[in-house]
Scaffold this active site. Structure first.
Site, short mmCIF file in Angstrom:
data_model
loop_
_atom_site.label_atom_id
_atom_site.label_comp_id
_atom_site.label_asym_id
_atom_site.label_seq_id
_atom_site.Cartn_x
_atom_site.Cartn_y
_atom_site.Cartn_z
N ASP A 86 -10.98 -8.04 -18.10
CA ASP A 86 -10.94 -9.48 -18.33
C ASP A 86 -12.32 -10.08 -18.08
O ASP A 86 -13.13 -9.52 -17.34
CB ASP A 86 -9.93 -10.15 -17.39
CG ASP A 86 -10.40 -10.16 -15.94
OD1 ASP A 86 -10.77 -11.24 -15.43
OD2 ASP A 86 -10.39 -9.09 -15.30
N GLY A 99 -15.68 -6.29 -11.76
CA GLY A 99 -14.69 -6.63 -12.78
C GLY A 99 -15.21 -6.38 -14.18
O GLY A 99 -16.05 -5.51 -14.42
N GLU A 100 -14.65 -7.14 -15.15
CA GLU A 100 -15.10 -7.09 -16.55
C GLU A 100 -14.89 -5.72 -17.18
O GLU A 100 -15.57 -5.37 -18.15
CB GLU A 100 -16.57 -7.51 -16.66
CG GLU A 100 -16.86 -8.85 -16.03
CD GLU A 100 -18.35 -9.15 -15.94
OE1 GLU A 100 -19.14 -8.48 -16.65
OE2 GLU A 100 -18.73 -10.02 -15.16
N GLY A 101 -13.98 -4.91 -16.64
CA GLY A 101 -13.73 -3.59 -17.21
C GLY A 101 -14.68 -2.52 -16.72
O GLY A 101 -14.55 -1.35 -17.13
N THR A 102 -15.62 -2.86 -15.83
CA THR A 102 -16.66 -1.91 -15.43
C THR A 102 -16.09 -0.69 -14.71
O THR A 102 -16.42 0.45 -15.03
CB THR A 102 -17.69 -2.61 -14.51
OG1 THR A 102 -18.16 -3.79 -15.16
CG2 THR A 102 -18.86 -1.69 -14.22
#
Length: 362
Positions: A179, A322-325
């Site tokens: 996200d 976050g952010e898919g990392t």
């Protein structure tokens, strides 16, 4: 168009093929490398083989990162270090290749897709292919009002389903889901607390960008007040997402359910994807069989959700950005597991091995 009933996914989603998994397990027993020597990589390969429906497992050749973006009105309460309405900057960093997930994706050769489900910005700030799916501008302040109307929640779930169909139809064989949100961990914690029957303090963490004690107390109060609004609608997942979710969370829930229905495996990232997965499990109990927990984010709500779904995270590196990392960092493990299972040689049959030994003695 009739209203969605997420419970219908219970009949649409089947488990990964158990017969294929048994074949993969039997082949693993025949490999020259001793059973157990590859640790969890064996389990990953067998899971992926069952998801693909073939043994030996095929290589993961077309992975894709899919990031759903949105702003949350609850961020106005100061529950995040980022200013309310600034998620579009996170999107811009991904597009410009300067965010952690963008750097890793470029290095690993994995394409990134960003979907604006509910950003609170002017559409002309971002490319049309990003903003054209937007359900609404921002989501409501869930401590005092619904995040979405019933119609918007329906549209957001359908958006996620459509994105999953597009990915499956294009040949994507594994999705890394994440996200890009500001304030998103607050509705995520609320959903997990509501579905697990716990209090706000048990699930409230400090977010991807660690917040101080005062901010944490504000966040905890926001989750507490949002929980009061969530509990009366626990019997209907769509109403729950409308009340205390958001456009991006509803879209991710639809994406996860439709991906499972299309037999497309997904690696989950942080607490937001975990919360959406938990909503999905409530609708279709077999759905989590199609998902991997990529990493431990340190958010208590994520731990609670993964425990409820019996998902064991692959990595624990302290990555909280976050952010898919974190989920993307787990992708090479899955690819390695597939490569080893497919390419390691089997042990020679005993009789053949003895004949070869006799010829060598001659």
């Amino acid at each position: 168009m009739s209203r969605l009933n997420l419970d219908d996914f219970s009949d649409l989603i089947e488990r990964p093929d158990s017969g294929t998994r048994r074949d993969a397990e039997a082949r693993r027993e025949r490999l020259a490398v001793a059973p157990g020597a590859l640790g969890r990589l064996d389990e990953l390969a067998e899971w992926l083989s069952a998801a693909q429906g073939v043994a030996p497992v095929k290589a993961v050749t077309q992975p894709r990162i899919v990031l759903f973006a949105g702003d949350h009105g609850v961020a106005e309460l100061g529950v995040s270090r980022r200013p309310a309405g600034s998620a579009h900057r996170l999107v811009r960093d991904v597009l410009e290749g300067v965010s952690p997930v963008a750097v890793l994706a470029r290095r690993m050769g994995v394409p990134v897709r960003v979907v604006d489900a509910g950003l609170d910005c002017e559409p002309d700030l971002l490319p049309d292919e990003i903003v054209r799916h937007r359900v609404r501008r921002g989501s409501g302040r869930i401590d005092v009002e619904d995040a979405l109307t019933a119609e918007e929640a329906d549209a957001a779930v359908r958006l996620g389903m459509a994105i999953a169909d597009e990915e499956a139809d294009s040949g994507t064989d594994l999705v890394v889901l994440g996200d890009l949100s500001v304030g998103g961990t607050t509705p995520a914690a609320t959903l997990v607390a509501a579905l697990c029957g716990t209090d706000a303090s048990v699930v409230t963490g400090r977010g991807g960008v660690a917040i101080d004690d005062l901010t944490w107390m504000r966040k905890c109060a926001a989750v507490r007040d949002s929980l009061r609004r969530a509990r009366p609608v626990l019997g209907d997942q769509l109403e729950l997402l409308a009340a205390v979710g958001g456009a991006d969370l509803a879209a991710m829930t639809g994406f996860l359910l439709q991906s499972a229905a299309r037999r497309m495996p997904v690696i989950l990232d942080g607490v937001v994807t975990a919360a959406c997965a938990l909503v999905g499990q409530r609708a279709a109990f077999r759905a989590p069989d199609w998902w991997l927990a990529g990493q431990v984010s340190g958010e208590p709500a994520q731990t609670k959700a993964f425990d409820r779904m019996a998902l064991n995270p692959l990595l624990d590196h302290g990555v909280t950005v976050g952010e898919g990392t974190g989920a993307l960092l787990a992708l090479p493990l899955v690819q390695a597991a597939a490569a080893l299972a497919a390419e390691l040689p089997e042990q020679p049959e005993q009789g053949l091995a003895e004949d070869e030994g006799a010829h060598r003695d001659d």
